[in-house]
Design a protein around this motif. Structure first.
Motif, mmCIF file in Angstrom:
data_model
loop_
_atom_site.group_PDB
_atom_site.id
_atom_site.type_symbol
_atom_site.label_atom_id
_atom_site.label_comp_id
_atom_site.label_asym_id
_atom_site.label_seq_id
_atom_site.Cartn_x
_atom_site.Cartn_y
_atom_site.Cartn_z
ATOM 1 N N PRO A 49 0.826 -1.210 0.000
ATOM 2 C CA PRO A 49 0.000 0.000 0.000
ATOM 3 C C PRO A 49 0.862 1.262 0.000
ATOM 4 O O PRO A 49 1.876 1.337 0.683
ATOM 5 C CB PRO A 49 -0.784 -0.109 1.314
ATOM 6 C CG PRO A 49 -0.721 -1.523 1.701
ATOM 7 C CD PRO A 49 0.564 -2.048 1.164
ATOM 8 N N GLN A 50 0.452 2.210 -0.821
ATOM 9 C CA GLN A 50 1.198 3.466 -0.866
ATOM 10 C C GLN A 50 0.365 4.589 -0.296
ATOM 11 O O GLN A 50 -0.859 4.580 -0.372
ATOM 12 C CB GLN A 50 1.596 3.772 -2.305
ATOM 13 C CG GLN A 50 2.745 2.893 -2.738
ATOM 14 C CD GLN A 50 3.022 3.002 -4.214
ATOM 15 O OE1 GLN A 50 2.656 3.990 -4.843
ATOM 16 N NE2 GLN A 50 3.645 1.977 -4.755
ATOM 17 N N MET A 51 1.090 5.533 0.263
ATOM 18 C CA MET A 51 0.440 6.606 0.992
ATOM 19 C C MET A 51 -0.140 7.630 0.026
ATOM 20 O O MET A 51 0.297 8.767 -0.011
ATOM 21 C CB MET A 51 1.477 7.263 1.908
ATOM 22 C CG MET A 51 0.898 8.046 3.034
ATOM 23 S SD MET A 51 0.448 7.043 4.441
ATOM 24 C CE MET A 51 2.015 6.650 5.180
ATOM 25 N N LYS A 52 -1.074 7.203 -0.795
ATOM 26 C CA LYS A 52 -1.733 8.182 -1.645
ATOM 27 C C LYS A 52 -3.140 7.712 -1.970
ATOM 28 O O LYS A 52 -3.417 6.506 -1.984
ATOM 29 C CB LYS A 52 -0.935 8.432 -2.926
ATOM 30 C CG LYS A 52 -0.799 7.233 -3.815
ATOM 31 C CD LYS A 52 -0.045 7.623 -5.084
ATOM 32 C CE LYS A 52 -0.006 6.441 -6.042
ATOM 33 N NZ LYS A 52 0.872 6.638 -7.167
ATOM 34 N N LEU A 53 -4.027 8.649 -2.198
ATOM 35 C CA LEU A 53 -5.413 8.314 -2.496
ATOM 36 C C LEU A 53 -5.477 7.650 -3.865
ATOM 37 O O LEU A 53 -4.718 8.004 -4.768
ATOM 38 C CB LEU A 53 -6.274 9.565 -2.488
ATOM 39 C CG LEU A 53 -6.319 10.308 -1.148
ATOM 40 C CD1 LEU A 53 -7.188 11.536 -1.268
ATOM 41 C CD2 LEU A 53 -6.796 9.419 -0.033
ATOM 42 N N GLY A 54 -6.392 6.688 -3.983
ATOM 43 C CA GLY A 54 -6.597 6.066 -5.285
ATOM 44 C C GLY A 54 -5.551 5.043 -5.646
ATOM 45 O O GLY A 54 -5.571 4.491 -6.734
ATOM 46 N N TRP A 55 -4.638 4.743 -4.713
ATOM 47 C CA TRP A 55 -3.624 3.738 -5.032
ATOM 48 C C TRP A 55 -4.258 2.372 -5.311
ATOM 49 O O TRP A 55 -3.862 1.656 -6.224
ATOM 50 C CB TRP A 55 -2.626 3.612 -3.879
ATOM 51 C CG TRP A 55 -1.891 2.309 -3.923
ATOM 52 C CD1 TRP A 55 -0.850 2.017 -4.737
ATOM 53 C CD2 TRP A 55 -2.188 1.111 -3.209
ATOM 54 N NE1 TRP A 55 -0.456 0.713 -4.564
ATOM 55 C CE2 TRP A 55 -1.272 0.138 -3.628
ATOM 56 C CE3 TRP A 55 -3.144 0.776 -2.249
ATOM 57 C CZ2 TRP A 55 -1.271 -1.159 -3.119
ATOM 58 C CZ3 TRP A 55 -3.147 -0.507 -1.751
ATOM 59 C CH2 TRP A 55 -2.218 -1.462 -2.179
ATOM 60 N N LEU A 56 -5.276 2.022 -4.482
ATOM 61 C CA LEU A 56 -5.889 0.702 -4.592
ATOM 62 C C LEU A 56 -6.438 0.467 -5.994
ATOM 63 O O LEU A 56 -6.194 -0.570 -6.609
ATOM 64 C CB LEU A 56 -7.003 0.573 -3.547
ATOM 65 C CG LEU A 56 -7.726 -0.758 -3.472
ATOM 66 C CD1 LEU A 56 -6.773 -1.883 -3.113
ATOM 67 C CD2 LEU A 56 -8.854 -0.703 -2.441
ATOM 68 N N GLU A 57 -7.156 1.451 -6.526
ATOM 69 C CA GLU A 57 -7.757 1.317 -7.853
ATOM 70 C C GLU A 57 -6.668 1.161 -8.913
ATOM 71 O O GLU A 57 -6.745 0.303 -9.791
ATOM 72 C CB GLU A 57 -8.638 2.524 -8.185
ATOM 73 C CG GLU A 57 -9.982 2.543 -7.453
ATOM 74 C CD GLU A 57 -9.857 2.821 -5.966
ATOM 75 O OE1 GLU A 57 -8.810 3.370 -5.541
ATOM 76 O OE2 GLU A 57 -10.784 2.468 -5.204
ATOM 77 N N GLU A 58 -5.633 1.996 -8.778
ATOM 78 C CA GLU A 58 -4.510 1.916 -9.721
ATOM 79 C C GLU A 58 -3.879 0.534 -9.711
ATOM 80 O O GLU A 58 -3.685 -0.093 -10.754
ATOM 81 C CB GLU A 58 -3.409 2.909 -9.305
ATOM 82 C CG GLU A 58 -3.431 4.235 -10.005
ATOM 83 C CD GLU A 58 -2.375 5.133 -9.383
ATOM 84 O OE1 GLU A 58 -1.211 4.695 -9.262
ATOM 85 O OE2 GLU A 58 -2.725 6.273 -8.994
#
Lengths: 539, 319
Positions: A523-532
């Protein structure tokens, strides 16, 4: 206010602590925290251990672990549930408020099938007939991406994997169509590649059903993927609350900033030397009761004073490799060499000098120390065993070591129970160091620690390495830790090394499929990472 | 039922038989080591050495021990328990009537005591550390602390002498109906119930309290289940194995350990039969009864093992 689902006002939670050998003390776990949650929204509760996040999280179910006392107001669906009778609370739980535990493997009853447990509350509260409830459960199994949803429910908890159990637990929470679900670290115990799928399934389920949720975790990067708002807690106090975007992108408080920018270590990897201190050649090993090889043709080298990180998920064989190197499990094929000398396969066949030069630090510092020994005895034991130090000389050396690990003389007469998690791990490091080893095997030494504490431990390990020229074989599942500390990396998968080399080579493209997947799952500390990440997953 | 479970059960059965064989050797050797001589004790101190020697030969006591062991074992395998030395009667015939009586008393005591003990255990957990728990734990502990003969005579005094509800002497014979028999054994059954209740109740309580610490009990609480449902449905199924073990030990006690109660109530069971013949040095009877007792113990403990295997979902439904 009509669509407010949860309104916690000035919640204070207290407990009585019974420290060993002292009078009972009143302690405050949560100190006047207020929050509101609108219907259908997700609020992330984030903090380190002891922040009170689980305790707050369980309050909407009117539940307190181990005799804690709640005061203040907790309004759920327009009722202050702290004023309700036990019977009213039972009506609330499992109907309006449901719970998803951290370890689904322990939270499911081993004696009943999954279906029985998933539909139990739905039937109990008379919300549906058995047939309707089972149909709904199958629908949820499908929605959460469980295999063979029609028959999944007839299985027992021990028959399915950890990631599947976590999804089944989510189905159990969703089945009675509650208004609020409490997710208590639902993905923390899972491997990263499993975590990403479970996280996606949970997020999808929350969206489709429109249920409100409290999402408790210590991992800011994870909560950023699912939460609308985030509440940061520290030692029972509210630090900061805001939208997920605001907390991640422009945190106001220094503590939140530290959480966001954790992993402050900048480590320049060293190139391997020609003569390795540890050399593993084509090693295979199996546990006697099963014929399958847990390790299959493993080869790797570690240079003196450097760090080789072994990365892999549970079941990849990384801990078995540590058992082979330490002599706890003789290999059935291949050879381990230490300082260019072949290492005997069993512990009994190794001499004291080899034992001394090869030390180990464990994941659970708690259980790696005798709770009835003081810090002096714990660290002093290898001093007596290997160097014959006794009495004053030994005590002086223990104090030296305590200074090395940044604890100091004041800790020498303490018992493990009087230390925090990070301090315990430091004492274990000092114990390993006391033997003046050439190689330390570190088995998931930071996995059980909070990120900021883990960061401190890693810095300490790096400093000691520079000072004592000790080599580390660093076993971990956490790629961020690997980046911070490793000189070389071996990626393991199902008992084989799938990628091995210097750090920057291993972490640069082109990747093999497995390493690619592993890296993409962190997991990366940014919004929308999961979708990407999910789109690249499927692509 | 899968082959893995069947294999485990077959293993237990085989082990049980092996153990029984070993016990038969022990019993035989043990009775050989007993001081005194059967022939001597039958004929009395004043018998001439010739008479004793003749009787010994007649009884086969001059044969070597191993030959007599295999002779004995062979007879048992064919259902022949031998002949009593003291009265020359077939042991099998006298024993089966006695064994029937013992099993009758044990069965009806178990029918009352086992469900009662488990229910009391569940109630004690439900009201843990509150007055129902204290009352249950206190009374059952008192009952187990009192000797059987004291409880027996106390019950006789109250229910036979004062109120005349039940007979003080539990005579049963073949002409009695089931109701009459049950009436006759009411007091010994009650005495035995009081003796074994505490043990099973406390084990049930302890085993369930142990399971109550599990995370899945917290899950059940957070599902809004009532306390009694949590205990009965979520805790008890996971506490069966230790409870069954203690239940079986107590059932075994009901069959092999009730001699005191049989004497108090003059009940014609196996215990009395054994004691009578020990005092007469009637070795074949002692051996036969000893072997039956051992078989009961091994059989019941094996049953406990098998129940534990069958109720374990991990064994019943492997991955």
């Amino acid at each position: 206010m009509a669509d407010t689902l949860l309104d916690i006002r000035n919640l204070t939670i207290e407990a009585t602590a019974y420290p060993p050998g002292e009078a009972p003390q009143e302690i405050t776990i949560v100190n006047g925290v207020s929050l509101t949650l609108e219907r259908g929204k997700v609020l992330g509760l984030i903090g380190e251990s002891g922040a009170g996040k689980s305790t707050i999280g369980l309050s909407p179910a009117g539940y307190g672990r181990g005799g804690i006392r709640l005061s203040g107001e907790v309004w759920v669906n327009g009722r202050d549930i702290l004023q309700g009778s036990p019977k009213a609370l039972r009506q609330l739980r499992g109907k309006e408020v449901c719970y998803v535990a951290q370890s689904a493997a322990a939270a499911f009853n081993p004696a009943h099938t999954l279906m029985e447990q998933v539909i139990e509350t739905t039937l109990l509260h008379g919300l549906a007939t058995r047939k309707e409830a089972e149909a709904r459960a199958v629908e949820l199994f499908k929605q959460l991406g469980l295999p063979d949803p029609e028959n999944f429910g007839s299985r027992y908890p021990h028959q399915v994997s950890g990631g599947q159990l976590q999804r089944a637990m989510t189905a159990m929470a969703l089945c009675p169509e509650p208004d609020l679900i409490i997710f208590d670290e639902p993905t923390t115990a899972l491997d990263v590649t499993t975590q990403i799928d479970v996280l996606a399934a949970i997020k999808h389920a929350i969206k489709t059903t429109g249920v409100g949720a409290l999402y408790i975790t210590h991992d800011l990067a994870v909560v950023a993927q699912v939460a609308d708002d985030i509440l940061v807690l520290r030692q029972g106090d509210k630090v900061e609350m805001g939208s997920a975007a605001q907390i991640i992108e422009s945190p106001q408080e220094p503590y939140t900033q530290a959480l966001v920018s954790v992993r402050s270590i900048d480590h320049t990897p060293k190139a391997p030397t020609d003569t390795p201190i540890l050399s593993v050649e084509n090693v295979s090993a199996a546990y006697s009761n099963s014929g399958n090889n847990v390790l299959d043709g493993i080869s790797m080298d570690l240079s003196a004073g450097q760090t080789l990180a072994i990365v892999g998920e549970s079941g990849s064989g990384k801990s078995t490799l540590a058992r082979v190197i330490t002599g706890l499990l003789p290999p059935n094929k291949g050879q381990v060499s230490f300082q260019s000398q072949p290492l005997p396969g069993t512990l009994g066949a190794r001499n004291k000098e080899t034992l001394r030069e090869l030390q180990m630090i464990y994941q659970m510092a708690d259980v790696a120390m005798n709770p009835r020994h003081t810090v002096e005895t714990i660290i002093g034991r290898p001093l007596t065993f290997y160097f014959g130090l006794k009495g004053k000389a030994r005590r002086a050396r223990v104090i030296e070591l305590l200074d090395e690990i940044e604890l100091g003389e004041g800790f020498i007469d303490r018992y493990p129970a009087e230390l925090s998690g990070g301090q315990k791990q430091r004492v274990c490091i000092a114990r390993a160091l006391a033997a003046k080893p050439k190689l330390i095997i570190c088995d998931e030494v930071t996995s059980a620690l909070d990120p900021l504490v883990a960061d401190g431990i890693l810095k300490l390990l790096l400093r000691l390495q520079a000072q004592e020229n000790v080599a580390y074989l660093f076993i971990t599942h956490d790629l961020a830790t690997v980046k911070a500390i490793a000189d070389s990396i071996a990626v393991m998968h199902r008992g084989k090394v799938v990628r091995y080399g210097e750090r920057d080579n291993v972490l640069s493209p082109p990747f093999d499929d497995y390493t690619q997947k592993l890296l993409a799952s962190v997991p990366q500390m940014k919004l929308g990472w999961l979708e990407e990440a999910l789109t690249t997953h499927t692509a | 039922m899968n082959t893995f479970v069947l294999k485990l059960i077959a293993q237990r059965l085989a082990l049980g038989l092996l153990l029984l064989l070993a016990v038969s050797v022990l019993i035989f050797v043990g009775t050989q080591l007993l001081p005194g001589d059967v022939a001597q004790s039958i004929l009395g101190q004043s018998a001439t050495p010739e008479a004793v020697e003749n009787l010994r030969r007649e009884l086969g006591l001059d044969q070597p021990a191993w030959a007599r062991y295999f002779d004995w074992l062979g007879g048992i395998l064919q259902g022949d328990l031998g002949t009593a030395l003291s009265n020359r009667q077939d042991i099998g015939q006298s024993l089966w009537g006695r064994a029937g009586n013992t099993l009758f008393l044990a069965f009806w005591t178990a029918v009352v005591a086992v469900p009662l003990a488990i229910l009391l255990g569940l109630v004690a957990v439900r009201y843990q550390s509150r007055w129902p728990d204290r009352v249950i734990s206190g009374t059952t502990l008192t009952a187990i602390s009192l000797p059987e003969f004291f409880i027996g005579y106390l019950l006789i005094y109250v229910f036979a002498v004062k109120f005349s509800w039940f007979p003080s002497v539990s005579t049963v014979h073949s002409g009695m109906s089931l109701g009459e028999r049950l009436h006759a054994i009411a007091l010994p059954a009650a005495t035995l119930t009081l003796v074994i209740l505490a043990h099973m109740m406390r084990m049930t309580r302890a085993a369930i309290l142990n399971v109550m610490q599990s995370p899945y009990i917290e899950t059940a609480e957070l599902k809004g289940l009532g306390t009694f449902r949590i205990i009965a449905r979520h805790a008890f199924p996971n506490a069966i194995a230790p409870v069954v073990n203690v239940v079986m030990l107590n059932l075994a006690f009901l069959i092999v350990g009730v001699v005191v109660v049989e004497v108090i109530f003059v009940y014609p069971g196996m215990g009395q039969y054994l004691i009578d013949h020990v005092s007469k040095r009637d070795v074949p009877v002692v051996q036969a009864v000893g072997l039956i007792f051992a078989a009961v113990y091994i059989g019941l403990n094996m049953l406990a093992d098998i129940i534990a295997i069958v109720t374990n979902p991990r064994l019943r439904h492997p991955k």
